[in-house]
Design a protein around this motif. Structure first.
Motif, mmCIF file in Angstrom:
data_model
loop_
_atom_site.group_PDB
_atom_site.id
_atom_site.type_symbol
_atom_site.label_atom_id
_atom_site.label_comp_id
_atom_site.label_asym_id
_atom_site.label_seq_id
_atom_site.Cartn_x
_atom_site.Cartn_y
_atom_site.Cartn_z
ATOM 1 N N SER A 128 -44.226 35.590 -66.775
ATOM 2 C CA SER A 128 -43.119 35.110 -67.598
ATOM 3 C C SER A 128 -41.807 35.181 -66.823
ATOM 4 O O SER A 128 -41.514 36.166 -66.162
ATOM 5 C CB SER A 128 -43.004 35.945 -68.878
ATOM 6 O OG SER A 128 -41.876 35.556 -69.620
ATOM 7 N N GLU A 163 -42.457 40.091 -82.533
ATOM 8 C CA GLU A 163 -43.458 40.882 -81.812
ATOM 9 C C GLU A 163 -44.213 40.028 -80.806
ATOM 10 O O GLU A 163 -44.519 40.470 -79.699
ATOM 11 C CB GLU A 163 -44.431 41.508 -82.816
ATOM 12 C CG GLU A 163 -43.804 42.616 -83.660
ATOM 13 C CD GLU A 163 -44.705 43.042 -84.802
ATOM 14 O OE1 GLU A 163 -45.806 42.463 -84.929
ATOM 15 O OE2 GLU A 163 -44.300 43.940 -85.571
ATOM 16 N N TYR A 164 -44.489 38.766 -81.196
ATOM 17 C CA TYR A 164 -45.218 37.894 -80.282
ATOM 18 C C TYR A 164 -44.381 37.552 -79.057
ATOM 19 O O TYR A 164 -44.841 37.647 -77.914
ATOM 20 C CB TYR A 164 -45.639 36.613 -80.995
ATOM 21 C CG TYR A 164 -46.327 35.625 -80.082
ATOM 22 C CD1 TYR A 164 -47.642 35.821 -79.678
ATOM 23 C CD2 TYR A 164 -45.640 34.513 -79.607
ATOM 24 C CE1 TYR A 164 -48.257 34.935 -78.830
ATOM 25 C CE2 TYR A 164 -46.250 33.610 -78.751
ATOM 26 C CZ TYR A 164 -47.567 33.819 -78.370
ATOM 27 O OH TYR A 164 -48.171 32.937 -77.522
ATOM 28 N N GLY A 183 -43.031 41.110 -77.403
ATOM 29 C CA GLY A 183 -44.080 42.061 -77.053
ATOM 30 C C GLY A 183 -45.166 41.481 -76.179
ATOM 31 O O GLY A 183 -45.878 42.216 -75.498
ATOM 32 N N ASN A 184 -45.312 40.156 -76.205
ATOM 33 C CA ASN A 184 -46.376 39.532 -75.418
ATOM 34 C C ASN A 184 -45.832 38.603 -74.336
ATOM 35 O O ASN A 184 -46.094 38.786 -73.150
ATOM 36 C CB ASN A 184 -47.313 38.742 -76.351
ATOM 37 C CG ASN A 184 -48.024 39.641 -77.342
ATOM 38 O OD1 ASN A 184 -48.415 40.747 -77.004
ATOM 39 N ND2 ASN A 184 -48.203 39.160 -78.566
ATOM 40 N N ALA A 191 -45.187 39.424 -70.144
ATOM 41 C CA ALA A 191 -46.316 38.878 -69.382
ATOM 42 C C ALA A 191 -45.951 38.799 -67.898
ATOM 43 O O ALA A 191 -44.799 38.515 -67.550
ATOM 44 C CB ALA A 191 -46.673 37.491 -69.922
#
Length: 638
Positions: free
Chosen positions: A25, A13-14, A17-18, A22
């Motif tokens: 990214s 998830e990190y 999902g992040n 981003a």
């Protein structure tokens, strides 16, 4: 495992999902592990279980509506079997049995068998209702007519499923127990609950008149076919059975992976897996672990010179195993593995002083002892490495202490070797490759124990052995469950009939159906997995029910004074009708599993439907001819 799954999900998830979404990214992350695969299997299965069950109920209602055209005849078995399903899962929960994806397949089995029982009872009830004004008496009479066939079918079916409790795999044991419990609950619900609903409703609303489906023409045609073509039918059966056995033996795929539970089209984790397999040769790497411990009664591994010599021979044998990972684009041809032998060899190659200190040297690329070596030198060398915090494994970034501690343990006084662990990297994409590797390393373990260099007990572990053990357990489960279920079926039939020949005649179509099913799997390209491996026992459990009903109906007609062909015609008109209805409902219920996103559950639905269809065909078009031949052979009729 639950803690690991939670951690793996948080990492996924990190990253996905992040980090990946981003704005700044430039890297997309795909996360995969066995724990994530297990988590996604469980989540997907449970998420889809409810709507699959609801859809199965809708299909069953639709078929029952066509068959009975009566609200009560639909509602009574539906309510009764819903209760049976709740009883089954409730009891399993109270017993503390873990719920796995295998238990998803319990629902259609309970519905399929329960509907079969209910249809037979309700058709008998309709007939009895014409001759009595009491709903209770009519239901009791209906049950009394088919009680022997029904009870015998339940006993043999439960025995077939309970045979799975002998499996060495805990999930299969639970699955077999749950199926057996579900059959018992379905029997109780069909005979007691459904009957009670009929009695209560008809006392309140009165008798519901309806016109039954008439298939007298089918009964007549089927009897004529049997009368004129019995020999031809049996010849076709022999040809098909022989072909099925040949196809199953030569083409049936016996490989599987954990990811067979996941759909490549609908699940993101499978996209990650596909990317890895397409991009890296090392994607299919697995590990074999060789554990060496002192023999019984010993506290340490003695004879360090002999131990080193034994490990040298093992190093040479590992190099010769084809599926062991070996560099092909470097100057080194050494296999990818780690343990005491490569640790000492690397240490001496990187530091000649280390070798001189502990009297070890390199000769033609292999490590051996040099002058001055004595017992305890290798233990002392290992003790030194366990305290060395410089880099000892550049690729993994491990220090000598970290690397050594993973593969060697000393006694409490650091004077002797106590345990050795060797990890070997291998390439194994399928369970078939895995089993071949497992057998090869079991031979290596036996050689280490027998060649006399190392006085120790040797054990093989790791991913390869785990998968091999699972597959072996599945095969054992299939053989045991099928054998036990057939044996129990024959025994029960013999006790009932006191005639071994007739018992074998009744059970023969069931065995033939099993061979046809595995042949069909080979043709359709379906492979053995944790669900389809159960299909032979499931075929016995489902098929014996049909065979028993046909046989009991035929025998009852014979005992009432009818001739062979009149008995057969009457059987088709009564029991044959009920079997076609119940089998049609069961097939539709199993086919609902094709809508599952889990590939193995889809396969189970297809194979189970095929099993029911073959069992029905053989019970209606092969067994009657065998029964007629058995009667004529015993000079009971002409």
């Amino acid at each position: 495992s639950k803690e690991r799954q939670v951690l793996a999900k948080e990492i996924r998830e990190y990253l996905t999902g992040n980090v990946s979404v981003a704005p700044n990214s430039v890297i997309n992350y795909g996360v995969i592990s066995d724990d994530l695969i297990s988590n996604d299997i469980n989540d997907t299965t449970l998420d889809n279980f409810i709507w699959l069950l609801l859809f199965a109920i809708i299909v069953v209602v639709f078929v029952l509506a066509i068959v009975f055209r009566s609200f009560l005849m639909i509602a009574a078995p539906l309510l009764g079997l819903s209760a049976a399903l709740i009883w089954t899962y409730g009891i399993i929960t109270l017993l503390g049995r873990p719920f796995s994806i295998l238990e998803v397949a319990v629902a259609p089995v309970v519905f399929g068998l329960g509907i079969d029982y209910a249809i037979h009872l309700q058709r008998g009830y309709e007939e009895a209702r014409k001759h009595t004004s009491s709903a209770a008496h009519a239901w009791i009479k209906s049950f009394s007519i088919i009680r022997v066939a029904l009870t015998l079918a339940v006993v043999t079916t439960v025995s077939a499923f309970l045979a799975s409790s002998l499996s060495p795999l805990p999930p299969l044991r639970t699955f077999g127990i749950t199926l057996a419990l579900g059959v018992v609950c379905a029997f109780i619900a069909s005979t007691v609950t459904v009957g009670a609903l009929h009695v209560v409703v008809e006392k309140t609303t009165g008798v519901n008149k309806r016109k039954s489906i008439d298939i007298s023409k089918f009964a007549k045609v089927a009897t004529n076919i049997q009368q004129r073509n019995t020999a031809r039918i049996l010849l076709v059966v022999v040809i098909l059975t022989t072909s099925s056995v040949f196809l199953a033996g030569t083409r049936l795929d016996t490989s599987f992976e954990l990811t067979d539970f996941l759909s490549e089209e609908d699940m993101p984790i499978m996209e990650v897996r596909s990317d890895i397999y397409e991009s890296y040769d090392a994607a299919a790497w697995k590990s074999v672990t060789i554990l060496i411990e002192p023999s019984s009664g010993e506290d340490s591994l003695n004879g360090e010179r002999d131990i080193l010599r034994g490990l040298e021979f093992l190093d040479l044998r590992i190099s010769a195993i084809p599926d062991v990972v070996t560099p092909i684009t470097t100057n080194s041809q050494r296999p990818s593995y780690d343990g005491l032998y490569p640790i000492l060899r690397d240490a001496v190659e990187m530091n000649s002083t280390f070798g001189e200190t502990y009297h070890l040297g390199i000769f033609d690329g292999e490590i051996d002892v040099i002058d001055g070596f004595q017992e305890g030198d290798i233990s002392a060398a290992i003790n030194y490495l366990l305290q060395n915090n410089s880099i000892g494994e550049p690729l993994r970034g491990q220090t000598w202490a970290e690397r050594t501690s993973m593969h060697v343990a000393l006694t409490d006084d650091d004077s002797s070797l106590r345990y050795l662990k060797i990890r070997v990297d291998v390439i194994a994409e399928t369970s078939e490759q895995t089993s071949n590797l497992a057998e090869e390393f079991e031979k290596q373990a036996a050689l280490i124990e027998s060649e006399g260099y190392i006085n120790a007990d040797v054990h093989i572990g790791g991913e390869v052995m785990m998968i091999h053990s699972i597959f072996s357990g599945l095969v054992v489960s299939q053989v045991e469950s099928t054998g036990v279920s057939l044996l129990v079926s024959i025994l029960v039939l013999f006790v009932l009939t006191r005639r071994l020949g007739q018992s074998l005649v009744v059970i023969l179509p069931v065995g033939i159906a099993g061979s046809w099913v595995v042949g069909s799997m080979a043709i359709l390209g379906l492979n053995w997995n944790v669900l389809t491996i159960m299909i032979t026992a499931l075929t016995v459990g489902l098929g014996i029910d049909y065979s028993i009903h046909v046989w009991r109906s035929f025998e009852a007609n014979r005992n009432s004074g009818l001739g062979v062909w009149d008995s057969m015609r009457n059987m088709y008109a009564t029991t044959g009708t009920a079997l076609i209805m119940s089998a049609g409902t069961t097939i539709c219920g199993f086919l609902v599993l094709k809508l599952s996103p889990i590939p193995v559950i889809q396969d189970f639905g297809i194979v189970s439907s095929i099993s029911v269809a073959f069992s029905l065909i053989l019970a209606l078009f092969v067994l009657p001819g065998l029964l007629a031949a058995e009667v004529r052979t015993s000079n009971q009729d002409n």
